[in-house]
Structure formats: C-alpha cells, structure tokens
Design a protein around this motif. Structure first.
Motif, PDB file in Angstrom:
ATOM      1  N   LYS A 180       0.834  -1.197   0.000  1.00 35.00           N
ATOM      2  CA  LYS A 180       0.000   0.000   0.000  1.00 35.00           C
ATOM      3  C   LYS A 180       0.872   1.251   0.000  1.00 35.00           C
ATOM      4  N   VAL A 181       0.315   2.327  -0.537  1.00 34.09           N
ATOM      5  CA  VAL A 181       1.014   3.607  -0.517  1.00 34.09           C
ATOM      6  C   VAL A 181       1.245   4.017   0.937  1.00 34.09           C
ATOM      7  N   GLY A 182       2.463   4.391   1.248  1.00 37.94           N
ATOM      8  CA  GLY A 182       2.815   4.768   2.616  1.00 37.94           C
ATOM      9  C   GLY A 182       3.536   3.672   3.372  1.00 37.94           C
ATOM     10  N   ASP A 183       3.550   2.444   2.820  1.00 38.61           N
ATOM     11  CA  ASP A 183       4.284   1.353   3.464  1.00 38.61           C
ATOM     12  C   ASP A 183       5.783   1.644   3.459  1.00 38.61           C
ATOM     13  N   THR A 184       6.474   1.098   4.450  1.00 36.48           N
ATOM     14  CA  THR A 184       7.924   1.245   4.513  1.00 36.48           C
ATOM     15  C   THR A 184       8.585   0.565   3.324  1.00 36.48           C
ATOM     16  N   ALA A 185       9.579   1.228   2.745  1.00 36.31           N
ATOM     17  CA  ALA A 185      10.334   0.665   1.620  1.00 36.31           C
ATOM     18  C   ALA A 185      11.822   0.791   1.929  1.00 36.31           C
TER      19      ALA A 185
END
Length: 391
Positions: free
Chosen positions: A192-197
């Motif tokens: 999801k958008v905002g997940d840690t990468a």
C-alpha cells in the motif's frame, strides 16, 4: 517549746506551703496541655484543609490538559512514546538489513577494450536460488564480455548469463556455488502507498556496497515507458542510485516487494523518484526464464510511438515499423498507419496497447482500427509470440 519543736513546726508550715507550690505546678501543666491541644488542632485543620483543597482542585481541573501539572505529566510520556516509535522504526530497518543483506550481491560488467577487459558498468543482484542463481536487471549485464559477482562476505566469483528478457529489463546469472542464502519474495499486491520501503544495493560501485536506504512506497502500478518498453513499477522515495539497479526493494519484514530498476532525477531535476519492478510481475518472468528460457507474451508485431495529428484531429499510436511474419504484417498493417482503437478500446497513448495485450494470450484474434490516408480501416490481428524480444 524547745527549739527543735519550733523548727519542726516551721518545717510543717513549709510542708503546708509546699502544697500551694504543688498546686501552682499543676496549673502550668494544664496550660501546657491546652497549648499542645490547640496547636494539634490547628495542624490537623491545616492538613485537612490542604487535602480537601487538593481534592477539589484535582476534581475541577482533572480534564483540562492545558494545566501546568498535567503538561508536566503528559509531555514526558509523549517523549517516551516518540522515542519508542523511533526505536521501533530503526530496529525494523536494521532487521531488514540483517535479513536481506547477505542475499544481495554486487555485479561488475566488464567488456573488451583497447587494453583488455575494463569495467563498463555495475549494479546489484538478488540471490533467489541456493545453487547460485541471481536475478538482476538486463541493462546491468547486457553485452558483457565478463561478469563478476561480489558477495557481502567480500568473496568474488565469476558469473555467466543464463537468460535475459529485455522488455522487462530482467536477467538471470549464475555463479558456481551452493548453499547460498536466498531472499524471500513477498506479495506486491498487498503493498500500500505509505508502506515502509527499504532499498539495498551497491550505489556508485563496490566502494559503497551494501548501502541501505529507507523511505516509503510513493505510488503503485506506475507505467513508465523506457527504450520502447512499458514498465509497471512501484514508485518509492527511498534513495536509489545507478548501482542499485537489480537490487531489492523490501518491506518492513524483510520480504522483497520489487526489483530496483529505474530512476528519474538527474536529467529532470526530480528527487525522491525511484522505481522498482513489482515482485509479482518479476516472479512470473523469472519462472518463465528458468523453465523455458524465454518469456512468451502476446505481440501485435509493430513498433511505434504516441502521436497527435492536429490537422486531422487524430490521436493514437503511429507505426514506425511492422515486424515481418507477425500478426500485424499478416493483417496488412503498414508503417505510417495510426492505431486509434484496439479490441474496442480507444488508443490514445503507446501505454494503452499494453493494457489491452495484458488481457489476452498468444493466438487470440482482436479487432484493430487504424487511420490511413484520411480513412479508418478495420482489421483482425492474430497475436503472435514476441520471440524477437527475448534473448
């Protein structure tokens, strides 16, 4: 009376008077007791009043977070929470680096030159099979005369190209080794958008090997057109430099969710825009390359570009080249034709072709409308295998 008796009488008199003295001492003690009782009462009253006042004050202002007392109690608690959050984030990234780091390698691409072999590029790779199989970007190893791999331990081994797919920009190389640590591939459909990468790789070469950068997933299913191919990628603001190509983009539990591939910024004044091929798409390509040595995709048989013909008010894909013996060639498609509709969907950009083709398989026949010399022509194209795009 003799003198002795007189003395005795006087003594008795003194004894009698002494009784008065004793009475006087009792009065003093009584006064002292009264004083102590009074002071005790005052102290008890003062303490009781203080407790009552504190209770009333606390009762009255207990719900008001702006009081100085409450601020002194709240602020340290928030500070502790912030510290815990920071520590948790830091620890999760540390764990990702520890889990995935040993599975990431540095790749050096060497080519023949006037003075023998010399480095022409570098990148990163991910060990996905314990018997020495490594996935990387095709552009990292393309046209290489010699490939070398450097492990996190510092050990360097020669590698050979197994298979590559230029369209997806993925390639598989192999070193002669066994029992290697392998990365765990995750499920990019759950991202999801905002997940840690977290990106791990060798930016700018071996001297910066094993670099770890972190950010968030900025966007999903981005479509990037590059060198005639359309890439479906994850976008991240984690720092990705050229040497990161082929390395993993991970989630916060150490699963690979993408393979770092492209970066915009240097020539467009953009920062924090890195791209990674989603791992779900990469897994299918890796499987095809391992099992069949190629990736089979439905192919129209044309090369072209997006175009808008203002004078004719036509928008679509202008055909630069038609591949011989392809479905498009068999259907009579010609260079300079403009594809305006495919499978009953309007085509406005080159990327729209991929959207349609992804829903079909090799051998399907689809309707194609092209604009040619002021007229609309409708033909049926049988989708062929994109053989010439595989290596």
């Amino acid at each position: 009376m003799d003198d002795n008796k007189i003395k005795d009488v006087k003594w008795e008199s003194v004894e009698a008077n002494t009784g008065g003295i004793k009475f006087s001492n009792n009065r003093k003690k009584t006064r002292l007791k009264s004083l102590v009782k009074g002071v005790s009462f005052i102290l008890i009253a003062a303490v009781s009043g203080g407790i009552s006042g504190a209770y009333i004050s606390n009762k009255k202002y207990s719900n008001k977070g702006y009081t100085q007392l409450n601020q002194s109690l709240i602020e340290p608690k928030n500070q502790n929470n912030q510290t815990k959050i920071a520590d948790t984030s830091k620890n999760s990234i540390t764990k990702v680096a520890e889990i995935v780091g040993p599975t990431v390698v540095g790749i050096s691409n060497k080519a023949e030159g006037y003075f023998g072999l010399h480095d022409v590029g570098s990148g990163s790779g991910i060990i996905f099979d314990p018997n020495g199989y490594i996935v990387t970007n095709n552009h990292v190893v393309e046209s290489a005369a010699k490939i070398t791999v450097k492990f996190s331990s510092g050990k360097v081994l020669p590698a050979k190209l197994v298979k590559a797919d230029s369209r997806s920009d993925l390639a598989i190389i192999k070193v002669e080794a066994q029992n290697l640590p392998t990365a765990k591939f995750g499920d990019s459909s759950k991202v999801k958008v905002g997940d840690t990468a977290v990106a791990i790789g060798n930016p700018l070469g071996e001297e910066f090997s094993g670099s770890v950068t972190a950010g968030i997933v900025s966007a999903l299913n981005r479509k990037i057109q590059y060198n005639g191919a359309v890439y479906k990628v994850l976008q991240t603001d984690a720092a990705i430099s050229p040497g990161n190509s082929g390395g993993p983009l991970c989630n916060d539990v150490g699963e690979v969710i993408g393979i770092n591939s492209l970066k915009l910024g240097a020539d467009q004044n953009a920062e924090g825009m890195g791209f990674a091929i989603s791992i779900n798409e990469a897994k299918d390509i890796i499987k095809s390359l391992m099992n069949y040595g190629k990736v089979s995709r439905p192919f129209l048989g044309i090369y072209g570009q997006s175009v808008v013909l203002q004078e004719n008010k036509v928008q679509g894909v202008y055909i630069n080249e038609v591949v011989p013996e392809s479905g498009a060639a068999a259907a009579g498609i010609k260079p300079t034709d403009v594809i305006i509709e495919l499978d009953n969907k309007k085509i406005l950009r080159f990327e729209d072709l991929s959207d349609v083709l992804d829903k079909h398989k090799i051998g399907d026949s689809i309707v194609c409308k092209v604009w040619r010399n002021g007229k609309t022509i409708e033909v049926n194209i049988v989708l062929s295998d994109e053989k010439e795009k595989n290596k």
